[in-house]
Enzyme design. Structure first.
Site, PDB file in Angstrom:
ATOM      1  N   GLU A   1       0.814  -1.216   0.000  1.00 12.94           N
ATOM      2  CA  GLU A   1       0.000   0.000   0.000  1.00 12.94           C
ATOM      3  C   GLU A   1       0.854   1.275   0.000  1.00 12.94           C
ATOM      4  O   GLU A   1       0.768   2.108   0.904  1.00 12.94           O
ATOM      5  CB  GLU A   1      -0.955  -0.010   1.198  1.00 12.94           C
ATOM      6  CG  GLU A   1      -1.937  -1.179   1.156  1.00 12.94           C
ATOM      7  CD  GLU A   1      -2.921  -1.194   2.304  1.00 12.94           C
ATOM      8  OE1 GLU A   1      -4.030  -1.710   2.119  1.00 12.94           O
ATOM      9  OE2 GLU A   1      -2.564  -0.708   3.404  1.00 12.94           O
TER      10      GLU A   1
ATOM     11  N   TRP B   1      -1.879 -11.639   0.279  1.00 10.72           N
ATOM     12  CA  TRP B   1      -3.053 -11.205   1.048  1.00 10.72           C
ATOM     13  C   TRP B   1      -4.175 -10.661   0.184  1.00 10.72           C
ATOM     14  O   TRP B   1      -5.334 -10.697   0.566  1.00 10.72           O
ATOM     15  CB  TRP B   1      -2.649 -10.142   2.073  1.00 10.72           C
ATOM     16  CG  TRP B   1      -2.326  -8.792   1.507  1.00 10.72           C
ATOM     17  CD1 TRP B   1      -1.159  -8.416   0.915  1.00 10.72           C
ATOM     18  CD2 TRP B   1      -3.165  -7.637   1.472  1.00 10.72           C
ATOM     19  NE1 TRP B   1      -1.223  -7.099   0.516  1.00 10.72           N
ATOM     20  CE2 TRP B   1      -2.445  -6.592   0.843  1.00 10.72           C
ATOM     21  CE3 TRP B   1      -4.465  -7.383   1.924  1.00 10.72           C
ATOM     22  CZ2 TRP B   1      -2.966  -5.314   0.655  1.00 10.72           C
ATOM     23  CZ3 TRP B   1      -5.001  -6.103   1.733  1.00 10.72           C
ATOM     24  CH2 TRP B   1      -4.253  -5.091   1.110  1.00 10.72           C
TER      25      TRP B   1
ATOM     26  N   PHE C   1      -8.425 -12.471  10.521  1.00 14.74           N
ATOM     27  CA  PHE C   1      -9.242 -12.773  11.694  1.00 14.74           C
ATOM     28  C   PHE C   1      -9.824 -11.525  12.339  1.00 14.74           C
ATOM     29  O   PHE C   1     -10.633 -11.639  13.266  1.00 14.74           O
ATOM     30  CB  PHE C   1      -8.429 -13.561  12.713  1.00 14.74           C
ATOM     31  CG  PHE C   1      -8.290 -15.025  12.380  1.00 14.74           C
ATOM     32  CD1 PHE C   1      -8.730 -15.532  11.170  1.00 14.74           C
ATOM     33  CD2 PHE C   1      -7.716 -15.906  13.288  1.00 14.74           C
ATOM     34  CE1 PHE C   1      -8.602 -16.878  10.860  1.00 14.74           C
ATOM     35  CE2 PHE C   1      -7.585 -17.256  12.998  1.00 14.74           C
ATOM     36  CZ  PHE C   1      -8.030 -17.739  11.778  1.00 14.74           C
TER      37      PHE C   1
ATOM     38  N   TRP D   1      -5.446  -7.703  12.288  1.00 15.24           N
ATOM     39  CA  TRP D   1      -5.214  -6.261  12.208  1.00 15.24           C
ATOM     40  C   TRP D   1      -6.080  -5.599  13.281  1.00 15.24           C
ATOM     41  O   TRP D   1      -7.222  -5.987  13.493  1.00 15.24           O
ATOM     42  CB  TRP D   1      -5.576  -5.742  10.823  1.00 15.24           C
ATOM     43  CG  TRP D   1      -4.720  -6.365   9.747  1.00 15.24           C
ATOM     44  CD1 TRP D   1      -5.072  -7.366   8.899  1.00 15.24           C
ATOM     45  CD2 TRP D   1      -3.356  -6.045   9.451  1.00 15.24           C
ATOM     46  NE1 TRP D   1      -4.015  -7.697   8.080  1.00 15.24           N
ATOM     47  CE2 TRP D   1      -2.943  -6.893   8.397  1.00 15.24           C
ATOM     48  CE3 TRP D   1      -2.446  -5.119   9.969  1.00 15.24           C
ATOM     49  CZ2 TRP D   1      -1.665  -6.843   7.848  1.00 15.24           C
ATOM     50  CZ3 TRP D   1      -1.166  -5.072   9.425  1.00 15.24           C
ATOM     51  CH2 TRP D   1      -0.789  -5.918   8.378  1.00 15.24           C
ATOM     52  N   THR D   2      -5.524  -4.608  13.953  1.00 11.48           N
ATOM     53  CA  THR D   2      -6.143  -4.191  15.209  1.00 11.48           C
ATOM     54  C   THR D   2      -6.734  -2.780  15.198  1.00 11.48           C
ATOM     55  O   THR D   2      -6.911  -2.176  16.256  1.00 11.48           O
ATOM     56  CB  THR D   2      -5.138  -4.313  16.370  1.00 11.48           C
ATOM     57  OG1 THR D   2      -4.013  -3.464  16.104  1.00 11.48           O
ATOM     58  CG2 THR D   2      -4.688  -5.745  16.542  1.00 11.48           C
TER      59      THR D   2
END
Length: 764
Positions: A350, A416, A444, A482-483
């Site tokens: 990205e 991904w 997830f 990823w948070t």
């Protein structure tokens, strides 16, 4: 006589099948091991461990693994067992076996007389210890004293199918404590995972101390609350797991800041903890993009000194200045001192390259090096950093974007982007090893629903289009957390457990025929996870339809997924709590909305299911001259939901036999409107299950039956329609927002199993 014989044969067959099913279920209960071993032969009786049992290491090897086993047993026995190297009766023996060639392979033999664990390498012996752990009672995980412990007799020969079995954890968007990292590692070890990919830096935070550049953590580790934090706080009103962890909030210079970082010594302790459990920690310092936290502290890293968001992503560091490479090499020099892993993850995803094209330094470099475009300029940066890693004995990993401008065959590729399906194929054909991390089903942080475990378990890491030799370059897979919207350690637990167990079994055992057995064995994991204080997602309630219809009345029956759980409900718009009424044959005879949830003994609530009940007579069938198939109207463009699809009929119209996307649809984002009739074979209340990524709305008889609108990852929504036999108007609106689509429509009738809607039901 002949009929009697046939009846006897049939009866023997039924009895045989029933006995086989019962035996399989008994084995699942007796040997609830996840991942399931490659070869398991049940035995008779048990080996009883007492305080007098001795742990033997006859070759003087496997001291660490013997210690791990001894500490595990000591939790329940109240003392460590005696150890030695000489053979004794009724012992647990850890022995070297050169015949076991796989580095993580092992054998385990348990009889009433002895226990023998055998492996060639310490990693294999540790995996054997974890199998012992799962064969012991769940309360082995807590300090509950037993005078004896029992292991069921068994013979196991085992090794993994895939070498890379990993989990990724993003600690940049939201930060997690050292103690949580160790807890996370314990869970990976329990299920025989062997890689932990730590995403240590990003725009939102720099989480690892770099002594050469102290401002990376002095400034880059802290931020004022951002829009993602605000979204989490809003959700925390109904879900305390979504609350920002107060231990990571500080007050400085009259500002409230969120963040944190790991000192080098703290991270070395985490690495040592993981190494003892044969888990490799792979650090990721994401560059050249996703570097806002670093650029804020050191503005010289960009081509023009500016640091801001572009159209989609933040401005990257500049690959055309030698100061950038000096910075990167200094950072990774310290990273290599902390992390002994063979692998270093550079990121490379990205990247907004637009500023590079404006830079005189970049224009000069491109001319000097013969670089044709900005993608090639990124490859220049990636390839130069890889040479630095290789010179220090390390192997570089990059996200699949590093393929775009060309990459060496020695780099590892982490795939991904599901909307670029040829990326792993391109990488393998280039000779690159590939780790599969497709967003669907292995992100997830995406929505967790009743189909998640099945989607993971049945995922094939090897994409179509590879030769047998090329397929060997698919070294395994990992899931990513990823948070951005995972603000707490409890929420992280919820996001990956227990669906990680499906991934663990996929990558170790890789046998889809064992799925039903896996579901049985997974039930046995919940007590263990309770004892490990894991805030896992509780099992799904069956038959929770989002929108239900009834003609006269309906009886709501909800079976608790575990015996220890109680199902409760509310019908007044509030969320159910531990004191809400128990759901037990509740009669619905008027339109209403029920909120339903299962509760554990400690009062912890599972997911809330909102069921909207509507009263409806069986709708009349219509008469029409029809042909087979549905008309599909195609609208290229970017639509944020199905309501944005134009009302006018598109010039591009196709006919399809079922709910499929026509091959002619090529745009990265588009809308589709399926129109026609559904011809149902009998009167009844039909349940429809619509799975889509991104948005979908199903209408039958001009009424919304399933509302799965909104831009989201693949998720299933359900609804019902009461119909008389025959033709009924049918419309399905679907939007793909770019990034790969999922579209599936299934049905059930009177409680039957889900199945695809037959193509011959569709008419136009």
């Amino acid at each position: 006589m002949k009929k009697t014989l046939l009846r006897c044969i049939f009866l023997m067959f039924v009895i045989g099948v029933s006995c086989s099913i019962a035996l399989a279920q008994n084995n699942d209960a007796r040997y609830p091991v996840i991942p399931y071993p490659q070869h398991l032969m049940p035995g008779n009786g048990s080996f009883v461990i007492t305080a007098k049992t001795v742990i033997i290491t006859p070759d003087g090897k496997f001291a660490n693994e013997a210690l791990q086993l001894n500490e595990l047993l000591a939790k329940s026995l109240g003392q460590k067992l005696a150890t030695g190297q000489k053979a004794v009766k009724a012992a647990i023996t850890l022995k070297y076996d050169a015949a076991i060639t796989a580095s993580e392979g092992y054998s385990l033999t348990i009889t009433p007389q002895q226990v023998v664990l055998a492996a060639k390498d310490p990693a294999g012996m540790f995996r054997a210890v974890e199998t012992i752990r799962q064969l012991l009672p769940a309360d082995i995980e807590i300090s509950t004293h037993h005078t004896t412990l029992s292991l069921p007799a068994v013979s196991i020969q085992d090794q993994p199918v895939y070498a890379w079995r990993g989990m990724h954890l993003d600690v940049s968007r939201h930060f997690f404590s050292v103690s949580y990292l160790k807890k996370f590692i314990d869970l990976l070890a329990l299920y025989k995972m062997n890689k932990l990919h730590l995403h240590l830096t990003d725009d939102q935070g720099w989480r690892i101390e770099i002594k050469k550049y102290p401002k990376l953590t002095e400034q880059g580790a802290w931020r004022t609350f951002n829009n993602q934090d605000s979204a989490c706080m809003k959700q925390a009103v109904d879900n305390p797991d979504m609350a920002i962890d107060p231990s990571h909030i500080i007050h400085r210079d009259s500002k409230t800041l969120y963040g944190g970082f790991y000192t080098q010594e703290e991270m070395k302790s985490v690495v040592a903890y993981a190494t003892a459990r044969h888990i490799d920690i792979i650090p990721e310092i994401d560059m050249p993009g996703h570097m806002m936290a670093a650029i804020n502290a050191y503005p010289f890293l960009t081509c023009n000194g500016e640091n801001s968001w572009g159209t989609l992503f933040t401005k990257p560091i500049c690959p055309c200045n030698e100061t950038t490479f000096k910075f990167a090499q200094n950072v990774f020099s310290e990273i290599m001192e902390i992390f002994p892993s063979k692998y270093i993850h550079l990121g490379g995803d990205e990247v907004d390259r637009s500023d590079w094209g404006k830079s005189e330094a970049c224009k000069q470099l491109m001319a000097k090096e013969g670089i044709k475009d900005l993608a090639g300029l990124q490859s220049y940066f990636i390839n130069r950093m890889e040479k630095y890693f290789n010179a220090h004995g390390r192997k570089m990993i990059g996200w699949d974007e590093v393929l775009e401008g060309g990459v060496s065959s020695t780099a590892m590729i982490m795939y991904w982007r599901t909307w670029v399906p040829n990326a792993p194929i391109k990488a393998a054909k280039n000779g690159n090893q590939v780790i599969m991390v497709p967003g669907n089903p292995l992100y997830f942080d995406g929505k967790y629903d009743k189909n998640s475990a099945s989607n993971i378990y049945h995922f094939n890491p090897v994409p179509k289009g590879l030769t047998a030799e090329q397929a060997k370059l698919i070294v395994g897979a990992q899931a990513a957390i990823w948070t951005e919207y995972v603000p707490s350690e409890k929420r992280a637990d919820y996001r990956f457990m227990p669906r990680m167990t499906a991934l663990a079994e996929l990558l170790w055992t890789n046998d889809v025929a064992k799925y039903d057995s896996y579901l049985n064995r997974n039930i046995a994991q919940f007590n263990r996870l309770d004892n490990l204080n894991v805030n896992y997602r509780m099992p799904d309630l069956d038959d929770m339809i989002d929108s239900k219809v009834f003609v006269k009345s309906d009886t709501v029956i909800a079976k608790a997924p575990l015996q220890s759980m109680t199902v409760r409900y509310t019908n007044d718009g509030t969320m159910p709590g531990p004191a809400s009424p128990v759901l037990n044959n509740y009669i619905v005879n008027k339109p209403q909305v029920l909120n339903i949830a299962a509760f554990a003994k400690n009062g912890r609530r599972g997911d809330v299911y909102t069921v909207n009940y509507k009263q409806q007579d069986y709708t009349q069938a219509v008469s029409a001259d029809t042909k087979d198939g549905l008309k599909v109207y195609y609208y290229p463009g970017d639509f944020k939901g199905t309501t944005k699809i134009p009302e006018a009929k598109s010039d591009k119209v196709y006919t399809v036999k079922g709910i499929t996307v026509p091959d002619e649809v090529k745009a990265p984002s588009f809308g589709l409107r399926y129109n026609g009739y559904i011809d149902v074979p009998q009167q009844g209340i039909y349940t429809f299950y619509l799975t889509c990524d991104d948005a979908g709305v199903l209408k039958i008889d001009n009424q919304t039956t399933v509302d799965n609108d909104g831009m989201h990852a693949p998720v299933e929504k359900s609804g019902q329609a009461a119909m008389k036999k025959g033709l009924h108007p049918f419309e399905l609106n679907f939007v793909e927002g770019g990034g790969g689509y999922t579209l599936k429509l299934q049905y059930s009738l009177n409680g039957s199993a889900h199945q695809d809607v037959p193509a011959n039901w569709f008419k136009n």
